[in-house]
Design a protein around this motif. Structure first.
Motif: not given
Length: 515
Positions: A433-458
């Motif tokens: 469970x810790x691994x799943x949470x760590x992967x999710x959080x690492x993805x959110x923190x590491x690449x989550x800002x990329x999901x702000x780019x669709x708004x920039x594209x819009x």
């Protein structure tokens, strides 16, 4: 004349509270004046007498309960209390302490008499006899803290150890942790205090007996800021002895009062349900120099103000929103999901309440915004859900949003798979469970800002940013820069620390588009 807005009233209230708190804090550094016409109390150290210090250990907080376990740790016969001092010792842990018991250090600050001049190493009986001398200062401090043990991390693949099921709260028992360092202080500053109006925090610290009703025995305290969880050592039955560092530092009357107030505040935090880790993180603030401490307190108040204003304006913007033209709904879904993941992660890591409580509020707001974006109406009477109809302009924005998210998906898919495999193979975890949470959080923190780019594209496709809540964005931007300062000051997970600087880049792009 119109009444002030809620924003103005909240800002004025926060600023007034901060200035009042700072004024009350500043007044502690100056002892109350004692007029010459009144009786004044003075410190017995004003005459610079000679003192000695004895350190006694016991498993009891009160030495009158049982004396057969008392041990003399050290005795400083010739002690210059005007200069800092440090000594390395080796402390013996009694059997009761090793079996998840307690242990206390008793400090006796005893005046030197002529009969003491030729005495060598003191005995326990001698220390207890001298404790009855007038103007003797006494202080007891626990050397053992009981808290839950930290779970161990290990490789999930290739390790013989299997992750245990998380035990229930009733099964996990607090264990003894030893404090290997202690710093005690004595107020060496000369002062006079009025008999009427003696500060309560000073009155409760006066030791008895006293040789003179107008003479105050030395004021002793322990530096609580140096008592950190990271330095504590878990006690086991085989730990017969352990190195122990005794430190001494003289302090002023003002610092003694301020430190005393902070210590009482930490006790109050525990009464409100704050855990040991929360209190420990607050202690880290007091390790700074006074200037940085003042700046941190000021920006902390500003952070709360801007958090409140950002939440307020964001809610007002979406409550009055009738359409979602120009808004990336997929980015909204991602923000709601990522905020929920971050909140769960910060809560599971027992981060500071100053960090995870605003995160939890933000997660609730993001989930509520989804109901507005997708025009979801909840009927609690019939327990039904109704979805509204989108206009042609909203459908056009949705198509542009989908295009931008599709391009982003091609980039993120290999990153998610690669990061998950790397984390599983090379990073220790406490459980699956810790691994799943760590992967999710690492993805959110590491690449989550990329999901702000669709708004920039819009924004780029529509050539407009008028559809965005700029007032809420402004307050969030101020908090982003404050978070940059907190990243160096407040204890937080490393991933959250990196994310504070990541948001600066995206905000600058938004500013460029607005320009």
């Amino acid at each position: 004349m119109q009444p002030p807005s809620l924003t103005t009233a909240a800002t004025v209230a926060f600023v007034a509270y901060f200035m009042y708190s700072m004024w009350g804090l500043a007044k502690m550094f100056w002892p109350p004046e004692c007029p010459a016409s009144e009786k004044c109390m003075k410190s017995c150290l004003n005459e610079e007498p000679d003192y000695q210090v004895a350190f006694v250990t016991s498993v009891y907080e009160n030495l009158n309960i049982q004396r057969r376990d008392i041990r003399l740790l050290d005795h400083w016969a010739s002690f210059d209390y005007s200069q800092p001092f440090e000594k390395e010792l080796n402390i013996t842990l009694p059997e009761a302490t090793r079996k998840n018991g307690t242990m206390f250090l008793h400090i006796f600050f005893v005046p030197v008499q002529k009969s003491d001049k030729n005495l060598g190493q003191e005995s326990v009986d001698g220390v207890l006899r001298k404790a009855s001398r007038p103007n003797t200062a006494y202080l007891s401090y626990p050397l053992i803290l009981h808290r839950e043990p930290d779970p161990e991390a290990f490789q999930l693949l290739g390790s013989e150890k299997k992750p245990d099921k998380k035990p229930s709260a009733e099964v996990v028992q607090p264990v003894s942790h030893f404090k290997p360092t202690l710093t005690f202080n004595v107020v060496t500053e000369k002062f006079l205090l009025p008999v009427v109006g003696l500060p309560q925090d000073v009155a409760v610290m006066i030791s008895y007996p006293r040789s003179d009703p107008l003479s105050i025995p030395p004021l002793l305290s322990v530096d609580f800021s140096g008592d950190r969880l990271a330095s504590q050592v878990r006690v086991n039955t085989s730990m017969l002895t352990h190195p122990f560092t005794l430190k001494y530092a003289p302090i002023s009357f003002g610092k003694f009062r301020v430190w005393r107030q902070f210590e009482l505040s930490l006790i109050t935090l525990k009464g409100f349900g704050f855990g040991a880790k929360d209190v420990d993180e607050v202690k880290s603030i007091f390790e700074m120099n006074p200037t940085l401490l003042f700046v941190t307190m000021f920006v902390s108040v500003c952070h709360l103000v801007f958090d409140f204003l950002a939440f307020k304006n964001d809610v007002e913007f979406w409550r009055g929103r009738r359409n979602i033209v120009g808004v990336s709904t997929r980015a909204l879904i991602w923000r709601a999901f990522s905020q929920a993941v971050v909140f769960v992660y910060l809560w599971s890591e027992e981060s500071s309440l100053l960090i995870w409580i605003p995160s939890g509020i933000a997660a609730v707001i993001e989930l509520w915004k989804l109901t507005k974006a997708f025009k979801i109406e909840l009927n609690l009477r019939s327990f039904s859900v109704k979805f509204g109809v989108r206009s042609s302009d909203e459908e056009k924005s949705s198509k542009m949003d989908k295009m931008g998210m599709t391009y982003l998906g091609y980039l993120l898919a290999p990153l998610v798979v690669g990061y998950s495999i790397y984390s599983l193979l090379y990073t220790p975890h406490k459980s699956w469970g810790s691994w799943v949470m760590q992967v999710l959080v690492g993805f959110v923190y590491g690449f989550g800002f990329l999901f702000m780019f669709p708004q920039l594209f819009l924004n780029y496709q529509l050539k407009s940013v008028a559809h965005l809540p700029w007032r809420a964005f402004t307050y969030k931007a101020f908090n982003t820069f404050i978070d940059d300062l907190f990243a160096f000051v407040i204890t937080m997970p490393t991933l959250h620390r990196v994310a504070c600087f990541r948001d600066d880049v995206v905000f600058l792009i938004y500013l460029y588009q607005r320009w």
